[in-house]
Design a protein around this motif. Structure first.
Motif, mmCIF file in Angstrom:
data_model
loop_
_atom_site.group_PDB
_atom_site.id
_atom_site.type_symbol
_atom_site.label_atom_id
_atom_site.label_comp_id
_atom_site.label_asym_id
_atom_site.label_seq_id
_atom_site.Cartn_x
_atom_site.Cartn_y
_atom_site.Cartn_z
ATOM 1 N N UNK A 1 0.870 -1.185 0.000
ATOM 2 C CA UNK A 1 0.000 0.000 0.000
ATOM 3 C C UNK A 1 0.902 1.228 0.000
ATOM 4 N N UNK A 2 0.326 2.350 -0.333
ATOM 5 C CA UNK A 2 1.102 3.592 -0.359
ATOM 6 C C UNK A 2 1.458 4.011 1.058
ATOM 7 N N UNK A 3 2.676 4.399 1.324
ATOM 8 C CA UNK A 3 3.781 4.295 0.380
ATOM 9 C C UNK A 3 4.416 2.906 0.426
ATOM 10 N N UNK A 4 4.631 2.322 -0.744
ATOM 11 C CA UNK A 4 5.322 1.046 -0.827
ATOM 12 C C UNK A 4 6.762 1.230 -0.344
ATOM 13 N N UNK A 5 7.398 0.178 0.179
ATOM 14 C CA UNK A 5 8.806 0.287 0.569
ATOM 15 C C UNK A 5 9.664 0.674 -0.646
ATOM 16 N N UNK B 1 2.632 -0.307 -7.980
ATOM 17 C CA UNK B 1 2.026 0.905 -8.536
ATOM 18 C C UNK B 1 2.516 1.221 -9.949
ATOM 19 N N UNK B 2 3.710 0.713 -10.307
ATOM 20 C CA UNK B 2 4.266 0.978 -11.639
ATOM 21 C C UNK B 2 3.694 0.059 -12.713
ATOM 22 N N UNK B 3 2.966 -0.974 -12.326
ATOM 23 C CA UNK B 3 2.399 -1.862 -13.336
ATOM 24 C C UNK B 3 2.347 -3.304 -12.885
ATOM 25 N N UNK B 4 2.251 -4.218 -13.866
ATOM 26 C CA UNK B 4 2.140 -5.642 -13.536
ATOM 27 C C UNK B 4 3.406 -6.154 -12.849
ATOM 28 N N UNK B 5 3.344 -7.390 -12.407
ATOM 29 C CA UNK B 5 4.482 -8.005 -11.715
ATOM 30 C C UNK B 5 5.760 -7.788 -12.512
ATOM 31 N N UNK B 6 6.820 -7.285 -11.873
ATOM 32 C CA UNK B 6 8.056 -6.981 -12.593
ATOM 33 C C UNK B 6 8.677 -8.156 -13.337
ATOM 34 N N UNK B 7 8.468 -9.377 -12.848
ATOM 35 C CA UNK B 7 9.100 -10.542 -13.475
ATOM 36 C C UNK B 7 8.197 -11.192 -14.529
ATOM 37 N N UNK B 8 6.972 -10.717 -14.661
ATOM 38 C CA UNK B 8 5.994 -11.341 -15.553
ATOM 39 C C UNK B 8 6.537 -11.508 -16.968
#
Length: 191
Positions: A54-58, A101-108
């Motif tokens: 949740x905001x703010x994410x780490x 928050x930047x989009x889908x799973x980074x490793x997808x």
């Protein structure tokens, strides 16, 4: 020149002078100019906790995810602890599997290569088997071979961290050649 691919490399060992960090560095040095392999550290990631989503994410999670998201592919270099992957590596994969928050799973969808070394006779065969199951569950395309299980680590590296064993070097070079082709097949650069 042919396409150049960026590879986010995860080292499952946190120890600075680990055999697996040496393997990662040696692998990067053997890579063709078509691969730019850069370690993305996992040390500062908090334990995965949905309460943190949740905001703010780490900040460490967001920076880590963005570094992997920007890469064309992922390389995972894992030790084997108690016949499995280390907790910090599993934690990193758990974070990478989540939308941010930047989009889908980074490793997808990222093509993945796995390798590892240990002082023991099995290399990291059991840890890599476990890791393949985890990545398969995430529907990630894992390079099918060659398997790079470097056993008896102390006999395979020189004092400078380079691979001194010719069979090990040849196995890593073959894996790197196949990884370039795997990435080109699965994550081609736009024309």
């Amino acid at each position: 020149m042919a396409d150049r691919y960026t590879v986010a490399a995860l080292c499952g060992s946190l120890r600075r002078e680990s055999w697996n960090r040496k393997l990662l560095a040696a692998t990067a040095s053997l890579a063709s100019p078509r691969l730019a392999i850069t370690e993305v550290p996992i040390r500062d990631l908090p334990h995965f906790d949905e309460d943190l989503e949740r905001e703010p994410w780490p900040a460490a999670v967001l920076a880590f995810g963005e570094a992997v998201r920007r890469a064309d592919a992922v390389m995972i270099v894992t030790p084997e602890y108690n016949a499995g992957i280390p907790g910090p590596l599993k934690n990193a994969i758990d974070w990478l599997s989540r939308a941010t928050p930047a989009g889908p799973a980074p490793i997808a969808g990222k093509p993945v290569a796995i390798l590892g070394t240990s002082p023991g006779m099995l290399g990291t065969a059991r840890a890599q088997s476990q890791l393949r199951l985890i990545l398969q569950n995430l529907s990630l395309p894992v390079l099918p071979g060659p398997n790079v299980f470097v056993s008896n680590a102390a006999a395979r590296f020189g004092a400078d961290g380079s691979i001194t064993d010719e069979a090990t070097r040849a196995m890593v070079e073959t894996m790197l050649d196949r990884f370039v082709a795997w990435i080109a097949q699965l994550a081609p650069k736009p024309a």
